[in-house]
Enzyme design. Sequence first.
Site, PDB file in Angstrom:
ATOM      1  N   LYS A   1       0.853  -1.204   0.000  1.00 25.91           N
ATOM      2  CA  LYS A   1       0.000   0.000   0.000  1.00 25.91           C
ATOM      3  C   LYS A   1       0.880   1.242   0.000  1.00 25.91           C
ATOM      4  O   LYS A   1       1.904   1.263   0.675  1.00 25.91           O
ATOM      5  CB  LYS A   1      -0.855   0.031   1.279  1.00 25.91           C
ATOM      6  CG  LYS A   1      -2.041  -0.894   1.269  1.00 25.91           C
ATOM      7  CD  LYS A   1      -2.882  -0.684   2.523  1.00 25.91           C
ATOM      8  CE  LYS A   1      -4.016  -1.699   2.606  1.00 25.91           C
ATOM      9  NZ  LYS A   1      -5.028  -1.546   1.559  1.00 25.91           N
TER      10      LYS A   1
ATOM     11  N   ARG B   1     -10.115 -11.413   1.765  1.00 28.14           N
ATOM     12  CA  ARG B   1     -11.004 -12.409   1.152  1.00 28.14           C
ATOM     13  C   ARG B   1     -10.369 -13.795   1.156  1.00 28.14           C
ATOM     14  O   ARG B   1     -11.066 -14.814   1.149  1.00 28.14           O
ATOM     15  CB  ARG B   1     -11.390 -11.958  -0.272  1.00 28.14           C
ATOM     16  CG  ARG B   1     -10.240 -11.785  -1.193  1.00 28.14           C
ATOM     17  CD  ARG B   1     -10.603 -11.032  -2.465  1.00 28.14           C
ATOM     18  NE  ARG B   1     -10.718  -9.591  -2.262  1.00 28.14           N
ATOM     19  CZ  ARG B   1     -11.077  -8.733  -3.212  1.00 28.14           C
ATOM     20  NH1 ARG B   1     -11.368  -9.152  -4.418  1.00 28.14           N
ATOM     21  NH2 ARG B   1     -11.143  -7.445  -2.960  1.00 28.14           N
TER      22      ARG B   1
HETATM   23  N1  BES Z   1      -8.160  -3.734   4.158  1.00 26.87           N
HETATM   24  C1  BES Z   1      -8.332  -3.329   2.839  1.00 26.87           C
HETATM   25  C2  BES Z   1      -9.657  -2.605   2.574  1.00 26.87           C
HETATM   26  C3  BES Z   1      -9.859  -1.279   3.274  1.00 26.87           C
HETATM   27  C4  BES Z   1      -9.640  -0.104   2.601  1.00 26.87           C
HETATM   28  C5  BES Z   1     -10.364  -1.224   4.559  1.00 26.87           C
HETATM   29  C6  BES Z   1      -9.872   1.106   3.213  1.00 26.87           C
HETATM   30  C7  BES Z   1     -10.593  -0.014   5.173  1.00 26.87           C
HETATM   31  C8  BES Z   1     -10.371   1.154   4.502  1.00 26.87           C
HETATM   32  C9  BES Z   1      -8.284  -4.518   1.877  1.00 26.87           C
HETATM   33  O1  BES Z   1      -7.517  -5.585   2.302  1.00 26.87           O
HETATM   34  C10 BES Z   1      -7.737  -4.029   0.590  1.00 26.87           C
HETATM   35  O2  BES Z   1      -6.633  -3.583   0.601  1.00 26.87           O
HETATM   36  N2  BES Z   1      -8.516  -4.121  -0.465  1.00 26.87           N
HETATM   37  C11 BES Z   1      -8.108  -3.652  -1.743  1.00 26.87           C
HETATM   38  C12 BES Z   1      -8.639  -4.615  -2.771  1.00 26.87           C
HETATM   39  C13 BES Z   1      -8.052  -4.404  -4.139  1.00 26.87           C
HETATM   40  C14 BES Z   1      -6.603  -4.771  -4.163  1.00 26.87           C
HETATM   41  C15 BES Z   1      -8.839  -5.249  -5.119  1.00 26.87           C
HETATM   42  C16 BES Z   1      -8.699  -2.263  -1.953  1.00 26.87           C
HETATM   43  O3  BES Z   1      -9.796  -2.007  -1.483  1.00 26.87           O
HETATM   44  O4  BES Z   1      -8.023  -1.423  -2.526  1.00 26.87           O
HETATM   45 ZN    ZN Z   2      -5.450  -5.401   1.735  1.00 25.50          ZN
END
Ligand code: BES
Ligand code: ZN
Length: 486
Positions: free
Chosen positions: A258, A332
């Site tokens: 991230k 997931r």
């Molecule tokens: N934990 C995050 C989702 C999240 C984002 C929670 C903002 C709380 C606030 C999750 O694991 C994630 O990173 N999801 C990605 C999915 C993508 C790579 C398809 C996302 O939402 O960007």
């Molecule tokens: Zn994530």
Amino acid sequence: MKIEISNKKISEVAADIKIVFVVNKDLDHKSVEDKETLEFLGFKGEGEEACLLADKKTVYVGIDSLDADEIRLGASKAINVIKSTTAKSIKIGTYSDDCPGVNIKAMSEAFILGSYSYQNYKSKKKPLNIETITICTDDYSRPDVSMQSAQKAIKVGTTIAEATNFSKNLVNEIPYEMHSLKLEEIAKSLESIPNVTCKAYGKEFLEEQGMGAFLAVNRASHIPPRLLHVVYKPSNAKEKFVYVGKGLTYDTGGLSLKPGDYMVSMKSDMGGGAAVLGILKGAAELELPYEIHAIVGATENAIGPEAYKPDDVLTAKNGTTIEVRNTDAEGRLVLADCLAYACEQKPDYLIDMATLTGACVVALGDYTTGVMGHSSELKHSLMKSANKSGELTGTLPFNRYLKKLLKSSIADVSNISSSRYGGAITAGMFLDNFVEDEYKDKWLHLDIAGPAYVEKDWGYNQCGASGAGVRMNLYWMIEKSKEEDK
Ligand code: BES
Ligand code: ZN
Ligand code: ZN
């Protein structure tokens, strides 16, 4: 802080300070004894407007109606004002509408929720001076507030709010402390509640179970994974509710790292796990007549030489193979194995809760939980209770075309969609691969990525964790148990 009920008139009760709600800007109501002063100060009694008259030892708060959530907002607003004074005791009327217990419950919830603050890491802590709050059956409430039903309402409201605050504490704790083993300790501590047992499973068990997806996410972490399984089983149990929570104690994104700005606040990625533990705690303390399971997939998503990679193919517990195209879509993967495990518990209701996608926040905003599933009836039933609890929800509908976007050329399914649109729904549809046919209509997926952690105060929630999902599910089960009693 103790909340009690008195059958005396409010004027006959001694307290350091009085809260008066001005309902729908009605400054002419007989409860408003300082109309002229309030008007002089420009106080109109609009929603969430507050005015402290120190010499009169009274806080006036505007609320738009006698709806339960207006009562919650008003009560927490008053607490916020009183917190900065030295007042130890508070008195307030019941502000009952049709059904007196409802607003006494809501008021009690808001006093507990509104007085929460997370100060573990402040070197100078601000103690809460408030010791007692007396809710008085006064001239303006209906005469049919029985002491017994009021006391019950206080107990229920207090328990629900304390379960919510319990979840907030888990999420607000720093990631260095709140790892899978700490979560295990906390889950085990719930065994002090009657009829609650807890099992914590490690790597060997996950290997035996063939949980290749969960294990892959844990691979780069120096802390072992834990599958926590807490059960509340009263002797009069009717149906079985199985809750599954995403317990990512930190989400760096893994090798699909991230960006710095997006990583901040990812300690909240165990918000689903914290919620399911809070729900079980609240339900057990209220002695609800259901068998309730809280299953948490706890690990962090770290980076290092052992990290799982984009291009890896994983095999989940149910045999489904998954192409990893983004290691940041890790929740997931953990849920895939936990859902397959949860189906083996033969649930009557299967609910997973997760801070799963940023896309859900884009779709619904910060404050709203995304509700997904195959059964409209089930979604509607939970959302009705959520509304009463004051939690916001919105449905995101599954469809066959979005499901196709999860196709993989090398494995059964890809862990991300090929499109950037509809990401909350495609994540939900990914999970669908791990829910057995028999349970499809019993399953709800709640994406709490928005409300679980908000970096500003909102309503009766403070900056940080909100315990999203706890209140709506407790309300839901309480209402179900009442329906079945009829
Ligand atoms: N934990 C995050 C989702 C999240 C984002 C929670 C903002 C709380 C606030 C999750 O694991 C994630 O990173 N999801 C990605 C999915 C993508 C790579 C398809 C996302 O939402 O960007
Ligand atoms: Zn994530
Ligand atoms: Zn995550």
